[in-house]
Design a protein around this motif. Structure first.
Motif, mmCIF file in Angstrom:
data_model
loop_
_atom_site.group_PDB
_atom_site.id
_atom_site.type_symbol
_atom_site.label_atom_id
_atom_site.label_comp_id
_atom_site.label_asym_id
_atom_site.label_seq_id
_atom_site.Cartn_x
_atom_site.Cartn_y
_atom_site.Cartn_z
ATOM 1 N N GLU A 33 -2.016 18.727 0.830
ATOM 2 C CA GLU A 33 -2.797 19.443 2.011
ATOM 3 C C GLU A 33 -2.855 18.593 2.830
ATOM 4 O O GLU A 33 -2.499 18.974 4.191
ATOM 5 C CB GLU A 33 -3.916 20.445 1.266
ATOM 6 N N TYR A 34 -3.601 17.612 2.729
ATOM 7 C CA TYR A 34 -4.321 16.617 3.925
ATOM 8 C C TYR A 34 -3.649 15.478 4.198
ATOM 9 O O TYR A 34 -3.922 14.906 5.306
ATOM 10 C CB TYR A 34 -5.783 16.709 3.810
ATOM 11 N N CYS A 35 -2.754 14.978 3.345
ATOM 12 C CA CYS A 35 -2.264 13.648 3.717
ATOM 13 C C CYS A 35 -0.866 13.519 4.230
ATOM 14 O O CYS A 35 0.172 14.093 3.631
ATOM 15 C CB CYS A 35 -1.850 12.704 2.535
ATOM 16 N N GLY A 36 -0.587 13.930 5.521
ATOM 17 C CA GLY A 36 0.520 13.797 6.382
ATOM 18 C C GLY A 36 1.267 12.398 6.185
ATOM 19 O O GLY A 36 0.567 11.382 5.716
ATOM 20 N N LYS A 37 2.231 12.271 6.933
ATOM 21 C CA LYS A 37 3.091 11.065 6.519
ATOM 22 C C LYS A 37 2.426 10.013 7.702
ATOM 23 O O LYS A 37 2.167 8.959 7.383
ATOM 24 C CB LYS A 37 4.494 11.314 7.201
ATOM 25 N N LYS A 38 2.240 10.260 8.900
ATOM 26 C CA LYS A 38 1.833 9.421 9.861
ATOM 27 C C LYS A 38 0.152 9.142 9.705
ATOM 28 O O LYS A 38 -0.045 8.108 9.502
ATOM 29 C CB LYS A 38 2.257 9.915 11.180
ATOM 30 N N ARG A 39 -0.321 10.162 9.859
ATOM 31 C CA ARG A 39 -1.956 10.251 10.011
ATOM 32 C C ARG A 39 -2.552 10.840 8.602
ATOM 33 O O ARG A 39 -2.054 11.977 8.395
ATOM 34 C CB ARG A 39 -2.605 10.554 11.108
ATOM 35 N N CYS A 40 -3.313 10.147 7.822
ATOM 36 C CA CYS A 40 -4.055 10.843 6.810
ATOM 37 C C CYS A 40 -5.291 11.619 7.018
ATOM 38 O O CYS A 40 -6.188 10.874 7.508
ATOM 39 C CB CYS A 40 -4.154 9.984 5.687
ATOM 40 N N GLU A 41 -5.153 13.012 6.957
ATOM 41 C CA GLU A 41 -6.466 13.600 7.650
ATOM 42 C C GLU A 41 -7.357 13.582 6.553
ATOM 43 O O GLU A 41 -8.552 13.718 7.132
ATOM 44 C CB GLU A 41 -5.883 15.297 8.009
ATOM 45 N N ALA A 42 -7.072 13.411 5.288
ATOM 46 C CA ALA A 42 -8.145 13.374 4.214
ATOM 47 C C ALA A 42 -8.946 12.196 4.453
ATOM 48 O O ALA A 42 -10.192 12.259 4.066
ATOM 49 C CB ALA A 42 -7.300 13.278 2.717
ATOM 50 N N SER A 81 -8.923 14.251 -23.272
ATOM 51 C CA SER A 81 -9.818 13.731 -22.158
ATOM 52 C C SER A 81 -9.289 12.421 -21.710
ATOM 53 O O SER A 81 -9.815 11.269 -21.905
ATOM 54 C CB SER A 81 -11.113 13.725 -22.596
ATOM 55 N N SER A 82 -7.988 12.376 -21.364
ATOM 56 C CA SER A 82 -7.472 10.812 -20.540
ATOM 57 C C SER A 82 -7.255 11.015 -19.276
ATOM 58 O O SER A 82 -6.204 12.008 -19.068
ATOM 59 C CB SER A 82 -6.244 10.755 -21.790
ATOM 60 N N PHE A 83 -7.897 10.722 -18.306
ATOM 61 C CA PHE A 83 -7.743 11.040 -17.127
ATOM 62 C C PHE A 83 -6.704 10.481 -16.318
ATOM 63 O O PHE A 83 -6.153 9.302 -16.516
ATOM 64 C CB PHE A 83 -8.969 10.690 -16.147
ATOM 65 N N VAL A 84 -5.727 11.275 -15.639
ATOM 66 C CA VAL A 84 -4.638 10.750 -15.030
ATOM 67 C C VAL A 84 -4.829 10.061 -13.596
ATOM 68 O O VAL A 84 -5.456 10.856 -12.691
ATOM 69 C CB VAL A 84 -3.543 11.849 -14.966
ATOM 70 N N ILE A 85 -4.400 9.005 -13.306
ATOM 71 C CA ILE A 85 -4.633 8.428 -11.895
ATOM 72 C C ILE A 85 -3.291 8.095 -11.578
ATOM 73 O O ILE A 85 -2.412 7.314 -11.988
ATOM 74 C CB ILE A 85 -5.219 7.138 -11.862
ATOM 75 N N ASP A 86 -2.526 8.904 -10.627
ATOM 76 C CA ASP A 86 -1.413 8.977 -9.720
ATOM 77 C C ASP A 86 -1.584 8.262 -8.625
ATOM 78 O O ASP A 86 -2.508 7.933 -8.221
ATOM 79 C CB ASP A 86 -0.603 10.210 -10.105
ATOM 80 N N ALA A 87 -0.212 8.111 -7.957
ATOM 81 C CA ALA A 87 -0.612 7.852 -6.393
ATOM 82 C C ALA A 87 -1.252 8.694 -5.513
ATOM 83 O O ALA A 87 -1.943 8.036 -4.711
ATOM 84 C CB ALA A 87 0.955 7.732 -5.928
ATOM 85 N N TYR A 88 -1.220 9.906 -5.584
ATOM 86 C CA TYR A 88 -2.169 10.712 -4.890
ATOM 87 C C TYR A 88 -3.640 10.582 -5.127
ATOM 88 O O TYR A 88 -4.459 10.222 -4.060
ATOM 89 C CB TYR A 88 -1.869 12.243 -5.232
ATOM 90 N N THR A 89 -4.159 10.302 -6.420
ATOM 91 C CA THR A 89 -5.429 9.958 -6.983
ATOM 92 C C THR A 89 -5.755 8.836 -6.417
ATOM 93 O O THR A 89 -7.013 8.528 -5.913
ATOM 94 C CB THR A 89 -5.424 10.137 -8.324
ATOM 95 N N HIS A 90 -5.044 7.789 -6.420
ATOM 96 C CA HIS A 90 -5.111 6.325 -5.962
ATOM 97 C C HIS A 90 -5.479 6.376 -4.418
ATOM 98 O O HIS A 90 -6.381 5.911 -3.768
ATOM 99 C CB HIS A 90 -4.058 5.472 -6.267
ATOM 100 N N HIS A 91 -4.578 7.064 -3.835
ATOM 101 C CA HIS A 91 -4.838 7.312 -2.467
ATOM 102 C C HIS A 91 -6.116 8.026 -1.908
ATOM 103 O O HIS A 91 -6.774 7.639 -1.154
ATOM 104 C CB HIS A 91 -3.647 8.054 -1.668
ATOM 105 N N ILE A 92 -6.287 9.122 -2.359
ATOM 106 C CA ILE A 92 -7.491 9.761 -1.967
ATOM 107 C C ILE A 92 -8.853 9.051 -2.477
ATOM 108 O O ILE A 92 -9.750 8.942 -1.509
ATOM 109 C CB ILE A 92 -7.513 11.166 -2.918
ATOM 110 N N CYS A 93 -8.673 8.220 -3.548
ATOM 111 C CA CYS A 93 -9.941 7.542 -3.520
ATOM 112 C C CYS A 93 -10.169 6.522 -2.587
ATOM 113 O O CYS A 93 -11.323 5.960 -2.156
ATOM 114 C CB CYS A 93 -9.738 7.002 -5.099
ATOM 115 N N GLY A 94 -9.029 5.981 -2.396
ATOM 116 C CA GLY A 94 -9.069 4.755 -0.990
ATOM 117 C C GLY A 94 -9.754 5.620 0.246
ATOM 118 O O GLY A 94 -10.425 4.969 0.984
ATOM 119 N N CYS A 95 -9.206 6.821 0.526
ATOM 120 C CA CYS A 95 -9.806 7.729 1.591
ATOM 121 C C CYS A 95 -11.261 7.869 1.380
ATOM 122 O O CYS A 95 -11.914 7.587 2.519
ATOM 123 C CB CYS A 95 -9.009 8.967 1.544
ATOM 124 N N ALA A 96 -11.700 7.889 0.196
ATOM 125 C CA ALA A 96 -13.123 8.141 0.022
ATOM 126 C C ALA A 96 -13.993 6.972 -0.168
ATOM 127 O O ALA A 96 -15.197 6.842 -0.343
ATOM 128 C CB ALA A 96 -13.280 9.044 -1.168
#
Length: 211
Positions: free
Chosen positions: A194-203, A142-157
């Motif tokens: 699925e939702y983070c495009g290059k230009k605009r991030c739909e997420a 139980s060691s949670f992975v924070i990668d670039a995607y996770t970091h980005h999505i948390c920013g979105c949220a």
DNA sequence: GACCAGGTCCTTG
DNA sequence: CAAGGACATGGT
């Protein structure tokens, strides 16, 4: 979007679980996970799969085989993942660590998570994300992975925190079950792809407007 | 041709 | 401690 950071984390976990349900992610034995964790650094997973295939064809897809192999043959097999020289050094360093410190993966699996994490972080080329991927997906800890995607999505949220803080937040919110850790991280990455495009991030739009 | 990919390390300010 | 560059190939 006005709750505490931990409740925002819990919300992400809940929403994505409802959205995706169970998805298979990062199958393969422990050897393959360790090697893949290094190869995927700053690299698309599809290219990692190719390299893993080449390693298998050359009987190099195991920690013990890499420990014995020449740099040249490893470099040849993993070239398609980019950064192949530095990654070869990292694979060698990781294999050396596993074999010489623990006598192999099977014995290594008997040690507590924190001890393994500290050890892995001392290996040159193994940082926080790679170490946690190895622990979570390779050793089922139980060691949670924070990668670039996770970091980005948390920013979105609406959780603009540092990676180390995010790791603590998710570990606070999640039940201490390795399967849930793996699944949650998989959900986040799938969602980001699925939702983070290059230009605009739909997420960012989706996660802010609605749950 | 520019730009990015499931990071990490080393060097600077 | 934060920021910037290096590492390198393959896909869009």
């Amino acid at each position: 979007m006005s709750g505490s950071s931990s409740s925002e984390c819990a919300r992400i976990v809940r929403v994505l679980e409802g959205h995706y349900g169970h998805i298979p992610w990062w199958p393969g034995d422990t050897d393959e996970v360790l090697i893949g964790a290094v190869l995927t650094q700053q690299t698309r997973w599809e290219n990692v799969v190719r390299a893993l295939g080449l390693l298998k064809e050359n009987s190099l897809c195991s920690v013990s085989a890499l420990y014995d192999a020449d740099h040249g043959e490893i470099e040849r097999a993993i070239r398609c993942t980019g950064f192949y020289r530095v990654k070869t050094k990292r694979l060698k360093a990781l294999a050396t660590f596993v074999i010489e410190e623990y006598g192999g993966l099977a014995l290594m699996a008997g040690y507590p998570t924190e001890l393994l994490r500290e050890g892995l972080l001392r290996v040159s080329g193994i940082g926080e994300e790679t170490a946690d991927s190895i622990l979570c997906y390779g050793f089922h800890r139980s060691s949670f992975v924070i990668d670039a995607y996770t970091h980005h999505i948390c920013g979105c949220a609406g959780i603009p925190e540092q990676k180390s803080r995010l790791k603590a937040l998710f570990e606070e919110v999640l039940p201490s079950d390795p399967g849930t850790y793996r699944q949650t991280h998989a959900h986040i990455v799938e969602y980001a792809k699925e939702y983070c495009g290059k230009k605009r991030c739909e997420a960012c739009i989706l996660m802010n407007s609605n749950g």
